[in-house]
Design an enzyme around this catalytic site. Structure first.
Site, PDB file in Angstrom:
ATOM      1  N   GLU A   1      -1.235   5.829  20.496  1.00 53.86           N
ATOM      2  CA  GLU A   1      -1.694   5.909  19.109  1.00 53.86           C
ATOM      3  C   GLU A   1      -0.473   6.066  18.207  1.00 53.86           C
ATOM      4  OE1 GLU A   1      -4.549   8.739  16.318  1.00 53.86           O
ATOM      5  OE2 GLU A   1      -4.833   8.750  18.494  1.00 53.86           O
TER       6      GLU A   1
ATOM      7  N   ARG B   1       0.850  -1.202   0.000  1.00 52.40           N
ATOM      8  CA  ARG B   1       0.000   0.000   0.000  1.00 52.40           C
ATOM      9  C   ARG B   1       0.881   1.245   0.000  1.00 52.40           C
ATOM     10  NH1 ARG B   1      -3.326   2.668   4.988  1.00 52.40           N
ATOM     11  NH2 ARG B   1      -4.345   4.284   3.756  1.00 52.40           N
TER      12      ARG B   1
ATOM     13  N   HIS C   1       0.931   6.379  14.080  1.00 55.47           N
ATOM     14  CA  HIS C   1       0.693   6.575  12.650  1.00 55.47           C
ATOM     15  C   HIS C   1       2.035   6.487  11.945  1.00 55.47           C
ATOM     16  CE1 HIS C   1      -3.464   7.687  13.234  1.00 55.47           C
ATOM     17  NE2 HIS C   1      -3.053   8.383  14.282  1.00 55.47           N
ATOM     18  N   ILE C   2       2.089   5.728  10.889  1.00 55.97           N
ATOM     19  CA  ILE C   2       3.332   5.518  10.150  1.00 55.97           C
ATOM     20  C   ILE C   2       3.768   6.810   9.464  1.00 55.97           C
ATOM     21  CG2 ILE C   2       4.382   4.254   8.230  1.00 55.97           C
ATOM     22  CD1 ILE C   2       2.437   1.909   9.008  1.00 55.97           C
ATOM     23  N   SER C   3       2.829   7.472   8.828  1.00 52.77           N
ATOM     24  CA  SER C   3       3.159   8.718   8.129  1.00 52.77           C
ATOM     25  C   SER C   3       2.976   9.905   9.069  1.00 52.77           C
ATOM     26  CB  SER C   3       2.263   8.892   6.898  1.00 52.77           C
ATOM     27  OG  SER C   3       0.917   9.121   7.290  1.00 52.77           O
TER      28      SER C   3
ATOM     29  N   ALA D   1      -7.712   5.337   9.193  1.00 55.06           N
ATOM     30  CA  ALA D   1      -8.695   6.392   8.945  1.00 55.06           C
ATOM     31  C   ALA D   1      -9.748   6.502  10.048  1.00 55.06           C
ATOM     32  CB  ALA D   1      -9.378   6.161   7.599  1.00 55.06           C
TER      33      ALA D   1
ATOM     34  N   ASP E   1     -14.940   5.261  22.123  1.00 58.67           N
ATOM     35  CA  ASP E   1     -15.643   4.868  23.347  1.00 58.67           C
ATOM     36  C   ASP E   1     -15.031   3.625  23.978  1.00 58.67           C
ATOM     37  OD1 ASP E   1     -17.350   7.026  23.117  1.00 58.67           O
ATOM     38  OD2 ASP E   1     -19.033   5.853  22.325  1.00 58.67           O
TER      39      ASP E   1
ATOM     40  N   ARG F   1      -6.592  14.748   7.731  1.00 56.36           N
ATOM     41  CA  ARG F   1      -5.853  13.772   8.544  1.00 56.36           C
ATOM     42  C   ARG F   1      -5.205  14.396   9.783  1.00 56.36           C
ATOM     43  NH1 ARG F   1      -5.161   9.084   5.362  1.00 56.36           N
ATOM     44  NH2 ARG F   1      -5.302   9.487   3.143  1.00 56.36           N
TER      45      ARG F   1
ATOM     46  N   ARG G   1       0.253  15.854   5.818  1.00 64.39           N
ATOM     47  CA  ARG G   1      -0.602  15.339   4.752  1.00 64.39           C
ATOM     48  C   ARG G   1      -1.863  16.192   4.636  1.00 64.39           C
ATOM     49  NH1 ARG G   1      -1.158   9.082   5.085  1.00 64.39           N
ATOM     50  NH2 ARG G   1      -1.839   9.459   2.964  1.00 64.39           N
TER      51      ARG G   1
END
Length: 144
Positions: free
Chosen positions: A97, A18, A99-101, A76, A86, A110, A106
């Site tokens: 949390e 991806r 996030h790779i990017s 997403a 929740d 996002r 971006r």
């Protein structure tokens, strides 16, 4: 034995193919192996779930309150995953949390996560290395 929960949301099951220019070439299996190696010295094991359905992720979190912590890449769902939010609000352990990017470099949609205010911390933009860093942070938090 203590278990660490690794939760990956929509489209993260196709990592490696991806958009490698954004997400790199590591697969989800590569990430799982790296996190498992990171936590093995503490005697922790990894429980990893990836699903494109928010309901499955909610159930996973709700069914695993006895884990030592969690690494969550909601994909997403960070933008509108209110039922995921929740379930994480009710999760009794620290979670991070990931996030790779770099979500802030971006598209503007996002930039804001509905989950981030509940997280112990957020790691973004460091590629798949972010998962290892999250594991290290959770190991350190468990010592406190």
């Amino acid at each position: 034995m203590n278990r660490l929960l690794l939760v990956n949301g929509p489209n993260l099951g196709i990592l490696g193919r991806r958009q490698p220019e954004i997400y790199g070439t590591d697969t989800l299996a590569d990430i799982e192996k790296a996190v498992a190696e990171e936590i093995a010295g503490r005697g922790w094991t990894l429980t990893s779930v990836q699903d494109d359905s928010e309901g499955v992720l909610v159930r996973t979190i709700n069914d695993n309150p006895d884990t030592v912590g969690a690494i969550v890449n909601p994909g997403a769902l960070m933008m509108a995953g209110w039922s995921l939010r929740d379930s994480l609000a009710a999760y009794p352990q620290p979670w991070i949390e990931v996030h790779i990017s770099n979500i802030h470099a971006r598209e503007s949609f996002r930039h804001d996560s509905v989950l981030a205010p509940l997280a112990q911390g957020v790691i973004a933009g460091l590629g798949t290395q972010g998962y290892r860093l999250a594991a290290r942070a959770l190991l350190a938090l468990a010592q406190d």
